[in-house]
Design a protein around this motif. Structure first.
Motif, PDB file in Angstrom:
ATOM      1  N   ILE A 268       0.849  -1.214   0.000  1.00  0.00           N
ATOM      2  CA  ILE A 268       0.000   0.000   0.000  1.00  0.00           C
ATOM      3  C   ILE A 268       0.886   1.267   0.000  1.00  0.00           C
ATOM      4  O   ILE A 268       1.886   1.355   0.714  1.00  0.00           O
ATOM      5  CB  ILE A 268      -0.928   0.009   1.225  1.00  0.00           C
ATOM      6  CG1 ILE A 268      -1.846  -1.228   1.195  1.00  0.00           C
ATOM      7  CG2 ILE A 268      -1.745   1.293   1.279  1.00  0.00           C
ATOM      8  CD1 ILE A 268      -2.698  -1.369   2.426  1.00  0.00           C
ATOM      9  N   GLU A 269       0.447   2.230  -0.765  1.00  0.00           N
ATOM     10  CA  GLU A 269       1.023   3.586  -0.760  1.00  0.00           C
ATOM     11  C   GLU A 269      -0.100   4.593  -0.521  1.00  0.00           C
ATOM     12  O   GLU A 269      -1.245   4.386  -0.934  1.00  0.00           O
ATOM     13  CB  GLU A 269       1.725   3.875  -2.083  1.00  0.00           C
ATOM     14  CG  GLU A 269       2.991   3.049  -2.284  1.00  0.00           C
ATOM     15  CD  GLU A 269       3.681   3.381  -3.593  1.00  0.00           C
ATOM     16  OE1 GLU A 269       2.995   3.966  -4.472  1.00  0.00           O
ATOM     17  OE2 GLU A 269       4.870   3.086  -3.731  1.00  0.00           O
ATOM     18  N   TYR A 270       0.291   5.731   0.168  1.00  0.00           N
ATOM     19  CA  TYR A 270      -0.716   6.706   0.586  1.00  0.00           C
ATOM     20  C   TYR A 270      -0.538   7.999  -0.217  1.00  0.00           C
ATOM     21  O   TYR A 270       0.578   8.496  -0.433  1.00  0.00           O
ATOM     22  CB  TYR A 270      -0.577   7.001   2.078  1.00  0.00           C
ATOM     23  CG  TYR A 270      -0.747   5.774   2.952  1.00  0.00           C
ATOM     24  CD1 TYR A 270      -2.010   5.360   3.367  1.00  0.00           C
ATOM     25  CD2 TYR A 270       0.365   5.006   3.345  1.00  0.00           C
ATOM     26  CE1 TYR A 270      -2.167   4.231   4.165  1.00  0.00           C
ATOM     27  CE2 TYR A 270       0.215   3.890   4.138  1.00  0.00           C
ATOM     28  CZ  TYR A 270      -1.050   3.516   4.545  1.00  0.00           C
ATOM     29  OH  TYR A 270      -1.186   2.376   5.316  1.00  0.00           O
ATOM     30  N   TYR A 271      -1.689   8.554  -0.588  1.00  0.00           N
ATOM     31  CA  TYR A 271      -1.700   9.793  -1.367  1.00  0.00           C
ATOM     32  C   TYR A 271      -2.869  10.668  -0.888  1.00  0.00           C
ATOM     33  O   TYR A 271      -3.827  10.175  -0.296  1.00  0.00           O
ATOM     34  CB  TYR A 271      -1.860   9.502  -2.867  1.00  0.00           C
ATOM     35  CG  TYR A 271      -0.794   8.607  -3.437  1.00  0.00           C
ATOM     36  CD1 TYR A 271       0.406   9.117  -3.911  1.00  0.00           C
ATOM     37  CD2 TYR A 271      -1.009   7.216  -3.501  1.00  0.00           C
ATOM     38  CE1 TYR A 271       1.387   8.280  -4.431  1.00  0.00           C
ATOM     39  CE2 TYR A 271      -0.035   6.372  -4.032  1.00  0.00           C
ATOM     40  CZ  TYR A 271       1.156   6.918  -4.483  1.00  0.00           C
ATOM     41  OH  TYR A 271       2.122   6.078  -4.993  1.00  0.00           O
ATOM     42  N   PHE A 272      -2.754  11.979  -1.214  1.00  0.00           N
ATOM     43  CA  PHE A 272      -3.892  12.874  -0.979  1.00  0.00           C
ATOM     44  C   PHE A 272      -4.986  12.561  -1.972  1.00  0.00           C
ATOM     45  O   PHE A 272      -4.722  12.124  -3.111  1.00  0.00           O
ATOM     46  CB  PHE A 272      -3.472  14.345  -1.128  1.00  0.00           C
ATOM     47  CG  PHE A 272      -2.669  14.878   0.048  1.00  0.00           C
ATOM     48  CD1 PHE A 272      -3.281  15.078   1.279  1.00  0.00           C
ATOM     49  CD2 PHE A 272      -1.318  15.180  -0.097  1.00  0.00           C
ATOM     50  CE1 PHE A 272      -2.560  15.562   2.348  1.00  0.00           C
ATOM     51  CE2 PHE A 272      -0.599  15.670   0.969  1.00  0.00           C
ATOM     52  CZ  PHE A 272      -1.211  15.849   2.199  1.00  0.00           C
ATOM     53  N   GLY A 273      -6.219  12.787  -1.558  1.00  0.00           N
ATOM     54  CA  GLY A 273      -7.348  12.563  -2.460  1.00  0.00           C
ATOM     55  C   GLY A 273      -7.284  13.497  -3.656  1.00  0.00           C
ATOM     56  O   GLY A 273      -6.630  14.550  -3.647  1.00  0.00           O
ATOM     57  N   ASP A 274      -8.048  13.105  -4.692  1.00  0.00           N
ATOM     58  CA  ASP A 274      -7.979  13.879  -5.930  1.00  0.00           C
ATOM     59  C   ASP A 274      -8.491  15.310  -5.769  1.00  0.00           C
ATOM     60  O   ASP A 274      -8.030  16.219  -6.458  1.00  0.00           O
ATOM     61  CB  ASP A 274      -8.789  13.159  -7.026  1.00  0.00           C
ATOM     62  CG  ASP A 274      -8.169  11.810  -7.401  1.00  0.00           C
ATOM     63  OD1 ASP A 274      -6.938  11.674  -7.204  1.00  0.00           O
ATOM     64  OD2 ASP A 274      -8.899  10.936  -7.875  1.00  0.00           O
ATOM     65  N   GLN A 275      -9.491  15.523  -4.870  1.00  0.00           N
ATOM     66  CA  GLN A 275     -10.054  16.862  -4.738  1.00  0.00           C
ATOM     67  C   GLN A 275      -9.381  17.700  -3.659  1.00  0.00           C
ATOM     68  O   GLN A 275      -9.916  18.720  -3.231  1.00  0.00           O
ATOM     69  CB  GLN A 275     -11.551  16.784  -4.440  1.00  0.00           C
ATOM     70  CG  GLN A 275     -11.905  16.241  -3.064  1.00  0.00           C
ATOM     71  CD  GLN A 275     -12.405  14.818  -3.124  1.00  0.00           C
ATOM     72  OE1 GLN A 275     -12.023  14.075  -4.041  1.00  0.00           O
ATOM     73  NE2 GLN A 275     -13.260  14.455  -2.197  1.00  0.00           N
ATOM     74  N   THR A 276      -8.201  17.286  -3.231  1.00  0.00           N
ATOM     75  CA  THR A 276      -7.487  18.069  -2.213  1.00  0.00           C
ATOM     76  C   THR A 276      -7.124  19.436  -2.775  1.00  0.00           C
ATOM     77  O   THR A 276      -6.581  19.543  -3.882  1.00  0.00           O
ATOM     78  CB  THR A 276      -6.215  17.334  -1.761  1.00  0.00           C
ATOM     79  OG1 THR A 276      -6.582  16.028  -1.298  1.00  0.00           O
ATOM     80  CG2 THR A 276      -5.523  18.090  -0.657  1.00  0.00           C
TER      81      THR A 276
END
Length: 837
Positions: A268-276
Motif C-alpha cells: 500500500i502507498e498513501y496519497y492525498f485525495g484527488d479533490q485536495t
C-alpha cells in the motif's frame, strides 16, 4: 430586541438593536443606491444635524460598501457586496461599521448582516473521474465520490446528489457531523467485464436554493479483471489537533490501511485525495510509504482553523485498488498576534482651557487571536493630564483628566499600550501627539515693578526719557503688547501733556522742556495690554525726577534797587571803628543744592582798604577806622556768584556817605543790637539743647527707615523719598518769607527773613533725590506778631505728616554742626520755634 422590516424588490431584511448596537440584515448583490435603513431615525438623530456634526462611516473591512445620504438620513449601498468574497463559508456574515459623529463626539456601532443568495451553482473540481473496479468485487462495495463545492451557505449550499440511471450502481449520500454531505457509489450488481468493460455515469449535485442550481461530474467506471481486494483503513475519519506555531516537518498523525491480498497486490502507498485543495497541499505533506501526515508550510489559525481532506491508500496490484479515509486537522490558536491600536478620531490642537473630561480621541483595539489571546486591555502613560474611558466593544475615549497649561507644556506625547491576555502576553504601543491651543490666560509682566528716571531740566523736546518693557508668555495676538499711559494729573494738568509713549516698544519721550524750579518730580502710570480676547493688562509706575541745572542767576533782594535805581545809598558816621556793620547784601538763587550756594565778593571800591564783604553772609563792614582823609562818598561794587556750573552772577552797587554828627543814632543802634545779640545767644543755647535731645530719636528713626528701604530695594529695585515741587510764597514787605507747597508726594517749606542789622538764621527744607544738600535756616523775625502769623500759615497749609529736614550752614557757626544732616519732625521744629517766642 426591537425589529423593523424594510421591503424592496421583494427582498426583505431586518433591523436589530443589540446592547447599544444596531444591526441591519440585507441580501448580498443589492443594487447601488439601495436603502438599507434610515440611520438618522434608528440612532435618534435629527437629519439637520448630520451635516453639521460631520457624520461619517468607518469600516474594518477597509473598503467602503455603504454611505449615508445626509439629506434623508438613509444608509445606502455604495458598492457591490459579494458575501462569498467577504466571508467565504463563515456564517453569519457580519460587516461591522462605526458611525462617528462629532460636536459632541459620539460613536455608534452598526453591524450589517449579509444574507446569502443563491448566486452560485455547485461545482466539481474534477469534471471527469475514472473508477477502476475489479469484476470480482462483491455487490455492496462502496466507492467515495468527489463532493461538490458551493460557495453559498445555508439552504443555498449543496443539499443532495443524484446519479444517472444504470443497472449496476446506486448512490447514497452521507452527512458529516458538521452538516456537509458527500456521495458514495454503491455497487448493486456484480460487474462483468466481458459484457460491459466501461460504465458512463453522470453525478449531479443540487443545492437548496430557489430556483435550484446544479453541477455535474462525469464518472467513468472501468471494470478490471484482477486484484479483487481493496485496501481498508482502520478508521473512516482521522482527527488531530495542531498548534498553529508548529514548525515544518512536525508529524501530525499517521493513517493506516490494510490489504487482504498478498505480494504487490497487498503493498500500500498513501496519497492525498484527488479533490485536495491547493491550500491543503501547501500546508501538509504525506509520506507515501508510512502514511505520516506532516507540517509542510506555515499554519495560521486566523486564516484557516479547520482543515479537511481525503487520503487514498492504493495497492500495487494490477489493476490497482484503493481505499479512502477522511482527515480533520483542527488548528489550535496560540498567542502569535500583537494587539492593534486604531485611532478612529483625534481632535488636535486642544484649547488649553478645556474642561476636565473633554474628549480628545476615539480609540479602539483588536487582536486577531481568539479566546483570551484576543482579549485586549489598554493603558496610558503616567504623568499626563489624560485618561482612557472604556466605551462600546473594545472602544475607548481619550479625555482630559486635569488642567492644561500651554505655557508649561505645549505638546503632549501620549503613549497608549495595548496588552492581550495570552500566555505570554503580547503588547503594542501607539503614540498620540496632542498639541495645545493658546488661550489668553497670562497678563503682560513688566521687567520691573517700578522705574526711576532722572532728567535734567531744560532738556530738548522729544528726548527719550526711558523705555519700559513687558513680556507675555502667551502666543500670537495673545502675546502682542501695546503700551499706553494712564491718565493722571500733574499740577492740575494731564500727564499726557508732559510725556508721550510709543505704543509698540514702550519708549517714553518728553513733550516739552522741564523746569526744576516749577516741577521736581512726577509719576507716570504705564499700562501694558495684550491683544487677546478678552485682553489682559498690568501696570507699572515710572518715577521721573527733574535734575536741577544752574539756569538762574542770584537775585538781590536787599538792598532793593527797585525804588532808588541802580544805586543803594547808605550813610555811615566818620567815627565808625573797624568792624562796623555798614550794610548787608542779601541775595537768593531759585536753583537748589550747589547751584544755590551764594558767595559775595567786593569787586570794585573807591577805597578797597576801608571796606570788606563777608564771603558767605554778604555783610559789608569796615576793615579799619574811618579817617579824616577818606572821601565822604564811597562807591562799592559787590559781585554775587553762585556755586553752579557754569557760574551765574549778579552785581549791586552800594554808595556809602561818610557824615559827621551821627554818633548818637549809631550808639543807640548798637545798644539796641546788644539785646538781640544776647537774646540770640540764649536762642542758640536753647536750640542746641533741643536739637541734641531730638537728634537721638531722629537717628534711631533714620536707621529703622534705612533698613526698611534696603529690604524694599531688593524687591522693587528702587527706594527713594519723593517730595513735590516747591511753589514760592513770598512777602517782600515782611522779614519772614515763606515758600511752601503741599501738592503731590513732595512737601516743601522755606522760611526766610532778615534785615540789615539782625543776626539772621534761615530755616529751609526741601527733600529731593536730585539736590545734593537741603538747607534749614532760621531768621529771627522783626516782631513776634509776624512770626506767629508765619506759624499759623504753616499750621493751616501743611498736613499732619512727618517731615524730613536737612541742615547745612555754610558758615562755621556754633550750632551749624549740630543742625547739619539732622532729621526731625515738623512738630519738633515748631516746638523749637515756639521757644523763641
Amino acid at each position: 430586541m426591537a425589529a423593523l422590516f424594510y421591503v424592496e424588490d421583494t427582498i426583505s431584511w431586518r433591523l436589530f438593536f443589540l446592547y447599544g448596537q444596531t444591526r441591519y440584515s440585507i441580501p448580498e448583490e443589492l443594487k447601488q443606491g439601495s436603502v438599507v435603513g434610515n440611520l438618522a431615525k434608528d440612532l435618534s438623530l435629527a437629519i439637520s444635524e448630520l451635516y453639521r456634526r460631520k457624520l461619517r462611516i468607518t469600516s474594518e473591512a477597509g473598503k467602503q460598501y455603504f454611505s449615508v445620504d445626509l439629506v434623508k438620513g438613509d444608509l445606502v449601498v455604495r458598492d457591490r457586496i459579494d458575501r462569498e468574497e467577504l466571508c467565504e463559508q463563515r456564517s453569519p456574515c457580519l460587516l461591522p461599521l462605526e458611525i462617528v459623529i462629532e460636536n459632541p463626539l459620539q460613536l455608534h456601532r452598526v453591524e450589517i448582516e449579509i444574507q446569502d443568495t443563491n448566486d452560485n451553482s455547485p461545482i466539481f473540481l474534477t469534471k471527469e473521474k475514472v473508477l477502476k473496479i475489479a469484476e470480482l468485487v462483491n455487490p455492496g462495495a462502496r466507492f467515495p465520490l468527489e463532493s461538490a463545492q458551493d460557495p453559498d451557505v445555508g439552504p443555498n449550499s449543496v443539499r443532495s446528489y443524484i446519479i444517472s440511471k444504470n443497472d449496476n450502481f446506486k448512490l447514497i449520500v452521507k452527512n458529516h457531523k458538521d452538516g456537509t454531505k458527500f456521495p458514495e457509489l454503491v455497487l448493486e450488481k456484480s460487474l462483468d467485464r466481458e459484457k460491459q468493460p466501461l460504465h458512463k455515469l453522470i453525478l449531479t449535485a443540487l443545492d437548496g436554493g430557489d430556483p435550484v442550481r446544479s453541477g455535474t461530474s462525469e464518472i467513468t467506471v472501468t471494470v478490471l479483471d484482477i486484484n479483487d481486494n481493496a485496501p481498508q483503513f482502520e478508521r473512516q475519519v482521522y482527527e488531530a489537533n495542531l498548534s498553529e506555531n508548529a514548525a515544518p516537518g512536525t508529524e501530525i498523525l499517521r493513517v493506516k490501511a490494510t490489504d487482504a491480498d498478498e505480494g504487490q497486490n497487498g503493498e500500500i502507498e498513501y496519497y492525498f485525495g484527488d479533490q485536495t485543495t491547493d491550500l491543503i497541499l501547501s500546508l501538509f505533506d504525506i509520506e507515501t510509504s508510512s502514511g505520516a501526515i506532516v507540517v509542510k508550510g506555515v499554519v495560521d489559525y486566523e486564516k484557516n482553523f479547520l482543515n479537511r481532506f481525503d487520503v487514498i491508500a492504493k495497492d500495487k496490484g494490477n489493476p490497482e485498488m484503493d481505499g479512502h479515509c477522511g482527515v480533520e486537522i483542527k488548528i489550535v490558536d496560540v498567542n502569535d498576534n500583537t494587539p492593534e491600536i486604531i485611532v478612529t478620531s483625534l481632535t488636535t490642537p486642544v484649547p488649553e482651557d478645556s474642561a476636565t473630561g473633554t474628549v480628545i480621541a476615539l480609540i479602539s483595539a483588536k487582536d486577531s487571536d481568539s479566546g483570551d489571546n484576543g482579549k485586549v486591555r489598554l493603558s496610558l502613560s503616567p504623568k499626563t493630564p489624560f485618561k482612557l474611558n472604556p466605551s462600546v466593544s473594545n472602544h475607548y475615549t481619550l479625555v482630559t483628566n486635569g488642567p492644561l497649561d500651554r505655557e508649561k507644556n505645549d505638546t503632549y506625547s501620549v503613549t497608549i499600550s495595548a496588552t492581550d491576555s495570552g500566555n505570554p502576553p503580547l503588547s503594542s504601543v501607539k503614540i498620540i501627539t496632542v498639541e495645545l491651543l493658546d488661550v489668553n490666560d497670562n497678563p503682560p509682566v513688566f521687567s520691573q515693578g517700578s522705574y526711576v528716571v532722572y532728567v535734567k531740566e531744560n532738556c530738548a523736546l522729544g528726548k527719550i526719557l526711558c523705555s519700559v518693557s513687558a513680556s507675555d508668555s502667551d502666543l500670537g495676538e495673545n502675546a502682542k503688547i501695546s503700551y499706553s499711559i494712564l491718565d493722571s494729573k500733574v499740577q492740575g494738568v494731564s500727564v499726557s501733556s508732559y510725556v508721550y509713549i510709543n505704543s509698540d516698544n514702550g519708549s517714553i519721550y518728553s513733550m516739552h522742556s522741564f523746569d526744576y524750579e516749577k516741577l521736581k518730580v512726577f509719576q507716570i502710570q504705564v499700562q501694558a495690554k495684550d491683544q487677546g480676547s478678552p485682553s489682559l493688562s498690568s501696570n507699572a509706575t515710572v518715577h521721573v525726577f527733574i535734575l536741577d541745572q544752574n539756569d538762574n542767576a542770584p537775585a538781590v533782594i536787599y538792598p532793593s534797587s527797585a525804588a532808588l535805581g541802580s544805586l543803594s545809598h547808605q550813610r555811615m558816621a566818620r567815627s565808625a571803628k573797624a568792624g562796623h556793620l555798614v550794610t548787608k547784601v542779601t541775595a537768593v538763587d531759585a536753583d537748589s543744592g550747589h547751584n544755590a550756594w551764594i558767595s559775595y565778593k567786593l569787586a570794585e571800591a573807591t577805597d578797597a582798604s576801608l571796606f570788606t564783604v563777608n564771603l558767605y553772609t554778604g555783610e559789608v563792614r569796615t576793615k579799619r577806622a574811618v579817617s579824616e582823609q577818606d572821601d565822604s562818598s564811597q562807591r562799592l561794587l559787590i559781585e554775587i556768584k553762585d556755586d553752579g556750573e557754569p557760574v551765574q552772577s549778579a552785581t549791586v552797587t552800594v554808595s556809602v556817605l561818610l557824615e559827621d554828627g551821627l554818633h548818637e543814632p549809631i550808639l543807640d543802634l548798637r545798644q539796641k543790637t546788644v539785646e538781640p545779640s544776647k537774646k540770640s545767644g540764649r536762642i542758640t543755647l536753647y536750640l542746641i539743647l533741643s536739637l541734641a535731645s531730638v537728634s537721638v530719636l531722629s537717628l534711631v528713626t533714620f536707621l529703622i527707615l534705612a533698613v526698611k528701604c534696603i529690604r524694599n530695594s531688593r524687591s522693587s529695585g528702587s527706594c527713594c523719598m519723593r517730595r513735590s515741587d516747591c511753589d514760592d510764597y513770598k512777602n517782600p514787605n515782611r522779614n519772614l518769607q515763606i515758600q511752601l507747597n503741599t501738592d503731590g508726594p513732595i512737601k516743601y517749606v522755606e522760611v526766610l527773613g532778615g534785615d540789615m542789622l539782625s543776626q539772621s538764621q534761615s530755616f529751609r527744607s526741601c527733600m529731593s533725590p536730585m539736590s545734593e544738600y537741603s538747607d534749614f535756616t532760621f531768621v529771627k523775625p522783626s516782631s513776634t506778631t509776624d512770626f506767629k502769623e508765619m506759624i499759623s500759615v504753616l499750621d493751616a497749609s501743611l498736613p499732619d505728616s512727618t517731615w524730613t529736614f536737612e541742615s547745612q550752614d555754610p558758615l562755621p557757626s556754633p550750632h551749624a554742626a549740630f543742625i547739619k544732616r539732622m532729621n526731625f519732625s515738623l512738630q519738633s521744629c515748631l516746638n523749637i520755634l515756639g521757644i523763641f517766642l
